[in-house]
Design an enzyme around this catalytic site. Structure first.
Site, PDB file in Angstrom:
ATOM      1  N   ALA A 108       0.854  -1.194   0.000  1.00 42.72           N
ATOM      2  CA  ALA A 108       0.000   0.000   0.000  1.00 42.72           C
ATOM      3  C   ALA A 108       0.885   1.238   0.000  1.00 42.72           C
ATOM      4  O   ALA A 108       2.113   1.131   0.142  1.00 42.72           O
ATOM      5  CB  ALA A 108      -0.883   0.005   1.244  1.00 42.72           C
ATOM      6  N   LYS A 109       0.296   2.377  -0.166  1.00 43.40           N
ATOM      7  CA  LYS A 109       1.026   3.632   0.002  1.00 43.40           C
ATOM      8  C   LYS A 109       0.011   4.735   0.249  1.00 43.40           C
ATOM      9  O   LYS A 109      -1.145   4.635  -0.183  1.00 43.40           O
ATOM     10  CB  LYS A 109       1.839   3.955  -1.259  1.00 43.40           C
ATOM     11  CG  LYS A 109       3.017   4.864  -1.007  1.00 43.40           C
ATOM     12  CD  LYS A 109       4.196   4.104  -0.446  1.00 43.40           C
ATOM     13  CE  LYS A 109       5.361   5.016  -0.139  1.00 43.40           C
ATOM     14  NZ  LYS A 109       6.577   4.231   0.168  1.00 43.40           N
TER      15      LYS A 109
END
Ligand code: NAD
Length: 420
Positions: A108-109
């Site tokens: 994720a980011k």
């Protein structure tokens, strides 16, 4: 984040990389489509009260790219140039990085479009708490665990942990990593990226028949990752650190620096430049130094078509994310330079983040030696896994790392099947 080649859309690059690997290992069209789409994206616009009493609306994103292998993991960055496509690309790369080192995470980011250099601590705290609150429905120790990235740090993580915990009504240290020790951080996290990088360099040198002891090292970017790698290579492996740089310039000393003394000089003066007894060199010269090992540990897009031919190292270990452009990769490969790609060489950071989370959810903390031993095992195993794929498929290490990672994600997708 500022990209020196601003025309490059990082998510297009990320998708091209998936296609290249998919062609190579024969991934069917349906799975390829799954791999090329982020699973979940949340964009939030939220107000923050500024110090002068005015309100400003900020935009933030959180992208959960793929969670076939486990909860998502990835940093949060604060930067004026954050964009959804950049966050998507970084989330994809986190997916592959976690898979290369075989930790049970997806990728994720997150990012908030803001200029933290021009915000007070109070404004940053309010921004962080409100952003956390806005994305709180999709984060959590079993779902998505943020961490620091550009312009976020252990203080930011503490605010996230506190905000999330206040909403739950009890302390949830496992919701973020990169926390201070007093809040459930891990021993060894600060050093993990540089240390992990030093381990893969050692393993690669063994394979190449290159001696790290008395071998020479040049490092672009003497920050967290670069300075720790320097210390460990010098102190534990006997290497000579002959060139280092930071944003103000570079220094060279043929018989090697004591990296701790350079660190102290940088702490006192703000730069490595002016270190007593060193020759001043430019940042370009650091990259082109005659040294056995080159560690780009600063920014993306540093080794390009223009300078790849001038790189003289035998090993390029990418402590930074994305320091080598694809066209330069080919040149390095042709020159028989061994590249230890970012998703392997700097994965020590996310590995110890995983250890932090594992300790938090057990409420049982490990001593530094245990953290470092486990990190070493993960990095050595991952290096060997990548090297095996590279040898078997006769591809360079970057392709091998992507093949290994994407294959692991595909295996998880396949065995889980499509719901319903
Ligand atoms: P940092 O801010 O501590 O250090 C960066 C260093 O690069 C600083 O010394 C800075 O002066 C220098 N620098 C900036 N511009 C430069 C230029 N043009 N030429 C030479 N030096 C320059 O950051 P860090 O945490 O060490 O991260 C460095 C790289 O490593 C980034 O690409 C980051 O994404 C990557 N990385 C870091 C971690 C981590 O855990 N710290 C984990 C994975 C990847």
């Amino acid at each position: 984040m500022a990209n020196t080649e601003s025309s490059i859309n990082p998510f297009e690059t990320a998708k091209q990389q998936i296609d290249i690997v998919a062609d190579l290992i024969g991934i069917n069209d349906g799975t390829r489509e799954v791999l090329k789409h982020p699973k979940r994206e949340l964009t939030v616009n939220f107000p923050v009260r500024m110090d002068d009493g005015s309100y400003r609306v900020f935009t933030g994103h959180r992208v959960q790219y793929n969670m076939a292998r486990g909860p998502c993991k990835g940093g949060i960055r604060y930067h004026p140039q954050v964009s959804l496509d950049e966050v998507r690309a970084l989330a994809a790369w986190m997916t592959w990085k976690c898979a290369v080192v075989n930790i049970p995470y997806g990728g994720a980011k997150g990012g908030v479009i803001c200029d933290p250099k021009h915000m007070s601590k109070g404004e940053l705290e309010r921004l962080t708490r409100r952003y956390t609150s806005e994305i709180s429905s999709i984060i959590g120790p079993e779902m998505d665990i943020p961490a620091p990235d550009v312009y976020t740090d252990s203080q930011t993580m503490s605010w996230i942990m506190d905000t999330y915990s206040m909403q739950k009504g009890y302390s949830v240290p496992g919701v973020v990593t990169g926390k201070p020790l007093s809040l459930g951080g891990s021993e060894g996290r600060g050093e993990a990226t540089g240390r992990g990088c030093a381990y893969v360099i050692r393993e690669s040198a063994k394979d190449l028949g290159l001696r790290v002891k008395n071998g020479t090292v040049a490092i672009q970017g003497f920050g967290n990752a670069g300075s720790v790698a320097a210390n460990i290579l010098a102190e534990e492996q006997g290497a000579k650190i002959v060139a280092v740089s930071d944003s103000k310039g570079g220094i060279y000393k043929a018989d090697g620096f004591n990296p701790r003394a350079v660190e102290e000089h940088k702490r006192k003066t703000g730069s490595v430049v002016g270190f007593p007894g060193a020759k001043a060199i430019s940042n370009e010269e650091v990259l082109e130094t005659q040294a056995d090992i080159l560690i780009p540990a600063a920014l993306e897009n540093q080794i390009t078509k223009k300078n790849a031919d001038k790189i003289r190292a035998k090993i390029v270990a990418e402590a930074a994310n994305g320091p080598t452009l694809p066209e330069a990769d080919t040149v390095l490969f042709q020159k028989k330079i061994t590249v230890l790609p970012d998703i392997l060489a700097n994965a020590g950071g996310v590995t110890v983040s995983y250890f932090e989370w594992a300790q938090d959810i057990q409420g049982f903390f490990w001593p530094l030696a245990e953290v470092n031993n486990r990190l070493e095992r993960v990095m050595v195993q991952s290096y060997n896994d990548v090297h095996k794929v590279a040898t078997e498929r006769k591809v360079h290490n970057r392709t091998a790392a992507y093949v290994l990672a994407i294959q692991r994600v595909v295996d998880a997708i396949r065995i889980r099947g499509i719901y319903p």
